[in-house]
Every structure is written in structure tokens, then in C-alpha cells.
Design a protein around this motif. Structure first.
Motif, mmCIF file in Angstrom:
data_model
loop_
_atom_site.group_PDB
_atom_site.id
_atom_site.type_symbol
_atom_site.label_atom_id
_atom_site.label_comp_id
_atom_site.label_asym_id
_atom_site.label_seq_id
_atom_site.Cartn_x
_atom_site.Cartn_y
_atom_site.Cartn_z
ATOM 1 N N GLU A 1 0.812 -1.224 0.000
ATOM 2 C CA GLU A 1 0.000 0.000 0.000
ATOM 3 C C GLU A 1 0.841 1.267 0.000
ATOM 4 O OE1 GLU A 1 -1.051 0.591 4.731
ATOM 5 O OE2 GLU A 1 -2.416 -0.589 3.483
ATOM 6 N N GLY A 2 2.162 1.127 0.129
ATOM 7 C CA GLY A 2 3.054 2.282 0.064
ATOM 8 C C GLY A 2 3.162 3.062 1.361
ATOM 9 N N SER A 3 2.781 2.436 2.473
ATOM 10 C CA SER A 3 2.849 3.155 3.747
ATOM 11 C C SER A 3 4.195 3.003 4.451
ATOM 12 C CB SER A 3 1.711 2.694 4.669
ATOM 13 O OG SER A 3 1.836 1.327 4.986
ATOM 14 N N TRP B 1 7.159 -2.929 -5.193
ATOM 15 C CA TRP B 1 7.176 -2.787 -6.655
ATOM 16 C C TRP B 1 5.762 -2.907 -7.209
ATOM 17 C CZ3 TRP B 1 9.309 -0.593 -10.443
ATOM 18 C CH2 TRP B 1 9.350 -1.101 -11.737
ATOM 19 N N ALA B 2 4.973 -3.855 -6.691
ATOM 20 C CA ALA B 2 3.588 -4.027 -7.145
ATOM 21 C C ALA B 2 2.784 -2.756 -6.883
ATOM 22 C CB ALA B 2 2.936 -5.218 -6.451
ATOM 23 N N GLY B 3 2.970 -2.156 -5.719
ATOM 24 C CA GLY B 3 2.275 -0.912 -5.406
ATOM 25 C C GLY B 3 2.681 0.225 -6.330
ATOM 26 N N ILE B 4 3.967 0.310 -6.631
ATOM 27 C CA ILE B 4 4.460 1.347 -7.555
ATOM 28 C C ILE B 4 3.874 1.137 -8.950
ATOM 29 C CG2 ILE B 4 6.518 2.139 -8.803
ATOM 30 C CD1 ILE B 4 8.080 1.734 -6.172
ATOM 31 N N LEU B 5 3.894 -0.102 -9.433
ATOM 32 C CA LEU B 5 3.356 -0.386 -10.765
ATOM 33 C C LEU B 5 1.871 -0.054 -10.844
ATOM 34 C CD1 LEU B 5 5.146 -3.774 -11.516
ATOM 35 C CD2 LEU B 5 5.471 -1.619 -12.758
ATOM 36 N N LYS C 1 -4.591 0.717 -7.848
ATOM 37 C CA LYS C 1 -3.953 0.126 -6.679
ATOM 38 C C LYS C 1 -4.288 -1.355 -6.651
ATOM 39 C CE LYS C 1 -7.526 0.693 -3.230
ATOM 40 N NZ LYS C 1 -7.704 0.867 -1.832
ATOM 41 N N VAL C 2 -3.584 -2.074 -5.811
ATOM 42 C CA VAL C 2 -3.844 -3.498 -5.629
ATOM 43 C C VAL C 2 -4.766 -3.635 -4.430
ATOM 44 C CG1 VAL C 2 -2.846 -5.745 -5.089
ATOM 45 C CG2 VAL C 2 -1.609 -4.165 -6.578
ATOM 46 N N GLU C 3 -5.856 -4.336 -4.624
ATOM 47 C CA GLU C 3 -6.771 -4.627 -3.525
ATOM 48 C C GLU C 3 -6.343 -5.939 -2.888
ATOM 49 O OE1 GLU C 3 -10.798 -4.599 -4.918
ATOM 50 O OE2 GLU C 3 -10.522 -2.667 -5.918
ATOM 51 N N LEU C 4 -6.302 -5.957 -1.562
ATOM 52 C CA LEU C 4 -5.879 -7.127 -0.809
ATOM 53 C C LEU C 4 -6.979 -7.506 0.162
ATOM 54 C CD1 LEU C 4 -3.734 -9.155 0.336
ATOM 55 C CD2 LEU C 4 -2.910 -7.265 1.749
ATOM 56 N N ALA C 5 -7.380 -8.763 0.147
ATOM 57 C CA ALA C 5 -8.359 -9.281 1.100
ATOM 58 C C ALA C 5 -7.847 -10.632 1.584
ATOM 59 C CB ALA C 5 -9.725 -9.441 0.443
#
Length: 192
Positions: free
Chosen positions: A141-143, A158-162, A169-173
Motif C-alpha cells: 500500500e506504500g505506507s 514494486w507491485a504498489g508502484i506499478l 492500486k492493488v486490492e488485498l483481502a
């Protein structure tokens, strides 16, 4: 490592017994190293080739060969979906996060749907104790500041940056024995 594999194969042809078995193991290790290098070249490389999601799964299977994580095969439209190069990188980074959530092994299933905005991708990692560590979630999440990112978290960062570079953004559950990651990937414009 390609030369190691070839050399091991040549020596195996002339050896017998335990030597042949040892050389077979060397060859297998070299093939696994080649698969990992191919995976990392695409996910972190400067020039990811345009690929289908079936290609993403194939690269991922090679990278994880010999481990306890298995992929559910893709079929139909999901297999033929062709994300843009940064979308391919993001999908591979999601595979790393999903596989990393399966410390005791399990399965990874990728689904995709064509949408007006792009390709909706969902990755589900299922297995006993499936969980994303808090530091991985924070990196995603980039925090976490970049200088606090460890080598074990770089793929999530890297996934968050991409995802951010593509306007999303990437959703995570996460739930009992299951982790789900979802993102919207842009289409490869060259394939339209």
C-alpha cells in the motif's frame, strides 16, 4: 546456468549409477535457476515483453517449480488476455505476493475479465495458514518509506508502484486459508 545444464547432460550420457543421478540433480537445479532468472528479468526488468496471462502463469510455474505452490491452469479468455508490459510485471509481482502467503503450500488461481477500463485480474492463494505479513501489506500500500523496505518486501513495494503508475492500486483481502489480490491491468495496445 545454461552451460551448466548442457554440461551436466553431456556428462550424464557417459556416466552410470550414482554419478548419473547426481548429474541429473545438477541439471534440474540449473533448469530451475534459469526459470527463476527468466521470471525476475520480466518482473523487474526494463523491457517486459508483451505476453498473455497464460505466459505469466508459465513463467510463474517455472519460478516456483520444486516447491509446494501449484497453479490452477488458466483457460478460455483469461489465458488469452494480453496486458501491457507494466501489467505483466504487476501480475508477476502479485504471483510473488500470493505464493509468499502460502508458507505451508497451496494453490494459486488467476482469473481475468475483459472490462471497458482494461483487464481485471484476480489472484487467489489458498492453503493452510495463508496470510500476508503486515510488512508485506504495508509495502504494497506504500505506507512504508523506501529506505525501510527489506529484500523480502521489495516485490510488494514494486507491485504498489506499478499499480500506482497505471492509475490504480492493488486490492488485498485475506480470510481463513485464503488471500485474494486484485488489480486492473491496461491492455497491450500492440495487440488491439
Amino acid at each position: 546456468t545454461g552451460a551448466i545444464a548442457t554440461g551436466a547432460e553431456l556428462i550424464a550420457e557417459g556416466s552410470a549409477g550414482a554419478d548419473a543421478e547426481a548429474l541429473a540433480l545438477i541439471g534440474q537445479s540449473a533448469r530451475q535457476a534459469n526459470a527463476r532468472i527468466a521470471f525476475f528479468r520480466v518482473v523487474f526488468g526494463a523491457n517486459a515483453p508483451a505476453q498473455t496471462l497464460a505466459d505469466v502463469v508459465s513463467l510463474s510455474e517455472g519460478m516456483l517449480a520444486g516447491g509446494q505452490v501449484r497453479f490452477v491452469p488458466l483457460s478460455g479468455a483469461a489465458a488469452r488476455a494480453r496486458p501491457a508490459p507494466d501489467g505483466v510485471r504487476l501480475a508477476l509481482a502479485l504471483v510473488m505476493i500470493g505464493a509468499g502467503a502460502l508458507a505451508r503450500g497451496g494453490t494459486v488461481h488467476i482469473e481475468a475479465a475483459e472490462m471497458a477500463e482494461g483487464i481485471g485480474v484476480s489472484l487467489t492463494a489458498t492453503g493452510a495458514g495463508a496470510a500476508v505479513k503486515p510488512e508485506i501489506a504495508a509495502a504494497l500500500e506504500g505506507s512504508r518509506p523506501p529506505d525501510a523496505i527489506s529484500p523480502r518486501e521489495v516485490h510488494a513495494f514494486w507491485a504498489g508502484i506499478l499499480a500506482g503508475s497505471m492509475g490504480g492500486k492493488v486490492e488485498l483481502a485475506a480470510g481463513e486459508g485464503r488471500v485474494r489480490l486484485a488489480a486492473l491491468l491496461p491492455r497491450d495496445q500492440g495487440s488491439l
